[in-house]
Design an enzyme around this catalytic site. Sequence first.
Site, PDB file in Angstrom:
ATOM      1  N   ARG A 284     144.136  14.758 -57.852  1.00 39.20           N
ATOM      2  CA  ARG A 284     143.973  16.205 -57.635  1.00 39.20           C
ATOM      3  C   ARG A 284     143.978  16.536 -56.140  1.00 39.20           C
ATOM      4  O   ARG A 284     142.956  16.483 -55.465  1.00 39.20           O
ATOM      5  CB  ARG A 284     142.681  16.684 -58.311  1.00 39.20           C
TER       6      ARG A 284
ATOM      7  N   TYR B 296     137.971  -0.234 -73.061  1.00 37.97           N
ATOM      8  CA  TYR B 296     137.284   0.110 -71.804  1.00 37.97           C
ATOM      9  C   TYR B 296     136.495  -1.108 -71.319  1.00 37.97           C
ATOM     10  O   TYR B 296     136.591  -1.493 -70.139  1.00 37.97           O
ATOM     11  CB  TYR B 296     136.357   1.322 -71.983  1.00 37.97           C
TER      12      TYR B 296
ATOM     13  N   THR C  31     128.638  12.092 -64.588  1.00 33.35           N
ATOM     14  CA  THR C  31     129.743  12.544 -63.727  1.00 33.35           C
ATOM     15  C   THR C  31     130.739  13.228 -64.671  1.00 33.35           C
ATOM     16  O   THR C  31     130.378  13.596 -65.776  1.00 33.35           O
ATOM     17  CB  THR C  31     130.417  11.327 -63.038  1.00 33.35           C
TER      18      THR C  31
HETATM   19  P1  NDP Z   1     134.829  10.662 -62.712  1.00 36.45           P
HETATM   20  O1  NDP Z   1     135.678  11.004 -63.900  1.00 36.45           O
HETATM   21  O2  NDP Z   1     133.825  11.644 -62.245  1.00 36.45           O
HETATM   22  O3  NDP Z   1     135.762  10.246 -61.484  1.00 36.45           O
HETATM   23  C1  NDP Z   1     136.868   9.404 -61.665  1.00 36.45           C
HETATM   24  C2  NDP Z   1     137.724   9.394 -60.413  1.00 36.45           C
HETATM   25  O4  NDP Z   1     138.838   8.504 -60.642  1.00 36.45           O
HETATM   26  C3  NDP Z   1     138.291  10.759 -60.076  1.00 36.45           C
HETATM   27  O5  NDP Z   1     138.269  10.958 -58.692  1.00 36.45           O
HETATM   28  C4  NDP Z   1     139.728  10.664 -60.571  1.00 36.45           C
HETATM   29  O6  NDP Z   1     140.580  11.488 -59.764  1.00 36.45           O
HETATM   30  C5  NDP Z   1     140.049   9.187 -60.312  1.00 36.45           C
HETATM   31  N1  NDP Z   1     141.154   8.750 -61.154  1.00 36.45           N
HETATM   32  C6  NDP Z   1     141.190   8.653 -62.502  1.00 36.45           C
HETATM   33  N2  NDP Z   1     142.428   8.317 -62.926  1.00 36.45           N
HETATM   34  C7  NDP Z   1     143.199   8.225 -61.799  1.00 36.45           C
HETATM   35  C8  NDP Z   1     144.579   7.926 -61.574  1.00 36.45           C
HETATM   36  N3  NDP Z   1     145.417   7.682 -62.576  1.00 36.45           N
HETATM   37  N4  NDP Z   1     145.020   7.929 -60.301  1.00 36.45           N
HETATM   38  C9  NDP Z   1     144.189   8.178 -59.267  1.00 36.45           C
HETATM   39  N5  NDP Z   1     142.882   8.470 -59.418  1.00 36.45           N
HETATM   40  C10 NDP Z   1     142.391   8.494 -60.673  1.00 36.45           C
HETATM   41  O7  NDP Z   1     134.130   9.288 -63.131  1.00 36.45           O
HETATM   42  P2  NDP Z   1     133.057   8.359 -62.370  1.00 36.45           P
HETATM   43  O8  NDP Z   1     132.847   8.794 -60.980  1.00 36.45           O
HETATM   44  O9  NDP Z   1     131.888   8.221 -63.259  1.00 36.45           O
HETATM   45  O10 NDP Z   1     133.837   6.976 -62.424  1.00 36.45           O
HETATM   46  C11 NDP Z   1     134.190   6.223 -61.277  1.00 36.45           C
HETATM   47  C12 NDP Z   1     134.271   4.762 -61.666  1.00 36.45           C
HETATM   48  O11 NDP Z   1     132.998   4.324 -62.108  1.00 36.45           O
HETATM   49  C13 NDP Z   1     135.239   4.457 -62.803  1.00 36.45           C
HETATM   50  O12 NDP Z   1     135.893   3.245 -62.515  1.00 36.45           O
HETATM   51  C14 NDP Z   1     134.325   4.287 -64.010  1.00 36.45           C
HETATM   52  O13 NDP Z   1     134.893   3.449 -64.981  1.00 36.45           O
HETATM   53  C15 NDP Z   1     133.122   3.668 -63.366  1.00 36.45           C
HETATM   54  N6  NDP Z   1     131.839   3.793 -64.043  1.00 36.45           N
HETATM   55  C16 NDP Z   1     131.356   5.008 -64.458  1.00 36.45           C
HETATM   56  C17 NDP Z   1     130.113   5.076 -65.067  1.00 36.45           C
HETATM   57  C18 NDP Z   1     129.550   6.359 -65.601  1.00 36.45           C
HETATM   58  O14 NDP Z   1     128.712   6.302 -66.511  1.00 36.45           O
HETATM   59  N7  NDP Z   1     129.923   7.510 -65.071  1.00 36.45           N
HETATM   60  C19 NDP Z   1     129.275   3.881 -65.205  1.00 36.45           C
HETATM   61  C20 NDP Z   1     129.899   2.674 -64.737  1.00 36.45           C
HETATM   62  C21 NDP Z   1     131.104   2.646 -64.164  1.00 36.45           C
HETATM   63  P3  NDP Z   1     141.723  12.445 -60.328  1.00 36.45           P
HETATM   64  O15 NDP Z   1     141.298  12.925 -61.670  1.00 36.45           O
HETATM   65  O16 NDP Z   1     141.817  13.508 -59.281  1.00 36.45           O
HETATM   66  O17 NDP Z   1     142.929  11.579 -60.368  1.00 36.45           O
HETATM   67  C1  8X3 Z   2     130.534   3.605 -67.975  1.00 39.40           C
HETATM   68  C2  8X3 Z   2     129.256   3.541 -68.695  1.00 39.40           C
HETATM   69  O1  8X3 Z   2     128.126   3.067 -70.923  1.00 39.40           O
HETATM   70  O2  8X3 Z   2     130.309   4.080 -71.034  1.00 39.40           O
HETATM   71  O3  8X3 Z   2     131.006   2.391 -67.549  1.00 39.40           O
HETATM   72  O4  8X3 Z   2     130.080   1.782 -70.423  1.00 39.40           O
HETATM   73  S1  8X3 Z   2     129.478   3.096 -70.340  1.00 39.40           S
END
Ligand code: NDP
Ligand code: 8X3
Length: 256
Positions: free
Chosen positions: A38, A156, A191
């Site tokens: 984005r 996942y 998030t």
């Molecule tokens: P969000 O959805 O809030 O943020 C995800 C980010 O990844 C966004 O900035 C998005 O940007 C970017 N992204 C997704 N797909 C693409 C793509 N194809 N190309 C480029 N950028 C991409 O999620 P989180 O901040 O929670 O997640 C961040 C990381 O943490 C992930 O790897 C997730 O698996 C991991 N995680 C999350 C947890 C949770 O419970 N929230 C727990 C543990 C791990 P845009 O859409 O602009 O492309």
């Molecule tokens: C993101 C948290 O619980 O969906 O990694 O695996 S959970």
Amino acid sequence: MKIVNKIALITGASAGFGEAIAFILAEHGWNLIITGRRKERLEKIAASLHEEFGVDTHALPFDIRDRKETEIAINSIPHKFKEIDLLVNNAGLASGFDTIQEGNFDDWEAMIDTNIKGLLYVSRLLLPGMIERKKGHVINIGSTASKVVYPKGNVYCASKFAVDAISQSMRIDLLPHKIKVTAIHPGAAETEFSVVRFHGDEQRANSVYNGFQPLQARDVAEAVYFAASRPEHVNLNEIVMTPLAQANSTFIHREQ
Ligand code: NDP
Ligand code: 8X3
């Protein structure tokens, strides 16, 4: 605020953890390249980081699933941002929540292409520069799903187990080159993650966090900053962090 003359590239910094990581690093004087798809959001975040903290920022929009696009984007990084000290491989998603026998191929490909292949592309493109400079740090964002699988977590969890395996392998391969590798494995955090997983169904997304206090993006960003700010001779191999109410992927204590 002191400028530390260090540069970090954070993938997925248009929201959630990545955005919070950008803010905490900027607060500590890091110059930043922030990525995501984005463009407008990235540019807005880059401008406010520069305005608020006086650091140099570069918004770099690209789709990490696309190898060519990723290559072009990384090669386009302006000269003054080229010597990257820290790569935070954060971009990722869960897409869908189905049993393995009912899984959707598009969801599977989105997760594998983003969480595994995207992380590999960016790492492969940036590591030779770090090796040449004999310094650098890669922080990979895994998950509690890197450690313990849960019902309907299948692909996942597999993608996040891969992040754990890649982090361990990176640490071995990069050992002679003085490159630090840290994996941070957060549990449930509020998030855009669940809204993305449930394809925009906000009510369903909110219900994930019913009855307990989830992590916030800032909590994870603080762990990233802690790992990034250890002395030269110290590497944090991994951090597994959860809300107080969570023991692992499958045990969450919810109050009624
Ligand atoms: P969000 O959805 O809030 O943020 C995800 C980010 O990844 C966004 O900035 C998005 O940007 C970017 N992204 C997704 N797909 C693409 C793509 N194809 N190309 C480029 N950028 C991409 O999620 P989180 O901040 O929670 O997640 C961040 C990381 O943490 C992930 O790897 C997730 O698996 C991991 N995680 C999350 C947890 C949770 O419970 N929230 C727990 C543990 C791990 P845009 O859409 O602009 O492309
Ligand atoms: C993101 C948290 O619980 O969906 O990694 O695996 S959970």
